[in-house]
Motif scaffolding. Sequence first.
Motif: not given
Lengths: 287, 356
Positions: B243, B251, B254-256
Amino acid sequence: MTLGTRIRTGLVLSPPLLWTIVFMFVPYTILLVYSFWRAQFPLFVPDFQLGNYRTLITDPQYLNVLLRTLKIAGLVSISAVILAYPYAYFLVFKVRRPGVRLALYMAVVAPLWVSYLLRAYTWKTILGTQGILNSFLISTGVLDEPSSVFLYNHTAMVLTLTYVFIPFMVMPIYAALEKIPPSLIEASRDLGEGAFATFRKVTLPLSLTGVIAGFTMTFCLSFGDFIAPFLVGGPDGAMVANVIASQFGAALNWPLGSALALVMLVLVLGIISVSDRFERLGHGRLE
Amino acid sequence: MSEIVRIESVTKQWGHVVGVDDVSLAVKTGEFVTLLGPSGCGKSTLLRMIGGFEDPTKGSIWLDGQNVTHLPPNRRDVNVVFQDYALFPHMSVGKNVGYGLKFTDEPRNQVATKAREALDLVGLSDKYDAMPSQLSGGQRQRVALARALVRRPKVLLLDEPLSALDANLREAMQVELRHLHQKVGLTFIMVTHDQDEALAMADRVLVMRNGRVVQDGTPDDLYDRPASAYVADFVGSTNMFRSAVVDGHVQLHDHVLELPERLKTCREGQFGFRPEKVRIVGSGEGGANRITGQLNELLYHGSTARLVIGEGPNAIIVSHMLQDHSGRSALPQLGEDVTVEIAADTLMRFEPEAGE
Ligand SMILES: Nc1ncnc2c1ncn2[C@@H]1O[C@H](COP(=O)(O)OP(=O)(O)OP(=O)(O)O)[C@@H](O)[C@H]1O
Ligand SMILES: [Mg+2]
């Protein structure tokens, strides 16, 4: 066992059984019967007496031949083991490349595919007055004229028989040495022993079964040999097998020949059973 | 503590094959060190060079201040426990154990006494007269240990000593070896390809790869602070992802996820976290670093369960401890949405490795 399996077992076992009976049991029984017969000019007659065996014991001629045969077979086995052991050791432990090892192994074993007579005859041509040894000694100036001392004596016989039977010594020793795990030799070194002590305490005892097997085969094969004496043995080179052959041939005394053959058979069986016992002692060690 | 073994840039090559590649290492007296790595990484070769069975191509090996690089095995004060035990099949257990004592000019009866003592140490005093072929695998292992220990070497080398034993015996022997190490106070260097064994037994673990040492540390260094993605993956398992770093966040699909303070300023790279450090939380709870996904696979192991959340390359693996008495019934069902928390300080970052 049901009748069916009994019949089947019988069918499977019968060819080898038949073979053993026809070609081993019957001939030896005939020999045994003959050995009690009596020689009577011009042939021999049925009888039951121990005269032939008495002759073998009392007539020094036969005892001499027997002792000579034992001596030759013993010398052949000893020289074979002296040559074969270092060779097999070298192949197993010093030759790294498998291809080279196989080639050197085959160099010793391959002659078995060549006719026995031919291999024995080779030595006649090497040692004879017209032979390679004489021409070499003359060309290097060691001798002035061909010498006949090399051929027709016991040394020539031992040499020839050693050459002929050495594969039977190399094979079992090689197999025994190859079976020793390298880690055992490393462990001995690791525990503080040098190369020679390791050989004496680990390698040699663990390869002894191979030596015994090789010794037995070489001894028994040379003990029963009659071609080498015939080719290179000379006038007083006759061994037991030659005497047996002549009793059945020129001397036309089958009873005496049979008795001698049986004595020889008993001796060989004795040697085999003793060596078998030794081998069994060493077995179960490397499994 | 003083230094007992010193290895200085040792390399071993056979033609073009490199077994050990420029390894340096120092072992302190009394340490229990394991060499850990996959098959063919050069663990045995390194150990065999210390034992004297392989001659280094380059570099030097020092034992208690003496240069032993080219000394034969019988002139080094180290002993080996071989993987196949290497017991002499033609000698009794007692003779095996006493084998190495003969030449250190012990009186004859002393040899037997010492051999008995060593067998006592491994709990086999009644097998003195047995032949090795009459022993079980575990007993042979102990005899091999006694035989190596009886000489009180400066260093005991063990090449995968437990790999031939079955799982139960193996665990028992791990404990026993550990005890033995404490009791005799000798230096142990052990080769293993089993990470659990390495972590459980050693004071220090050297992870090897392609003939090199890629990390040298305590078991918890290795587990909590792996030096590379390779070590992280080899010691335990790790969820890996690449990332960029934006405002101290990474990331994961699709999650932070928020990074811990120590990693906030780093550049893009490879990140990872341990399945054991992930916590399952109730779906309603809010908070940072939460991920929700579908439970696609569940492997029940009794005390733990392994959950696969998400699909394909996006899947993450979670290892969940089953505490209390809740057991299996407390686990989410297949197909349900599960929310997990990946706490910021469990995130690890790895430098890209050479050649990758
Ligand atoms: N005698 C040799 N000749 C040539 N190459 C060798 C030799 N011994 C080992 N090697 C090579 O060196 C490398 C390291 O071997 P080594 O036995 O040290 O591996 P290892 O880490 O102990 O593996 P394993 O877990 O399988 O025992 C391997 O690639 C191997 O093929
Ligand atoms: Mg190995």
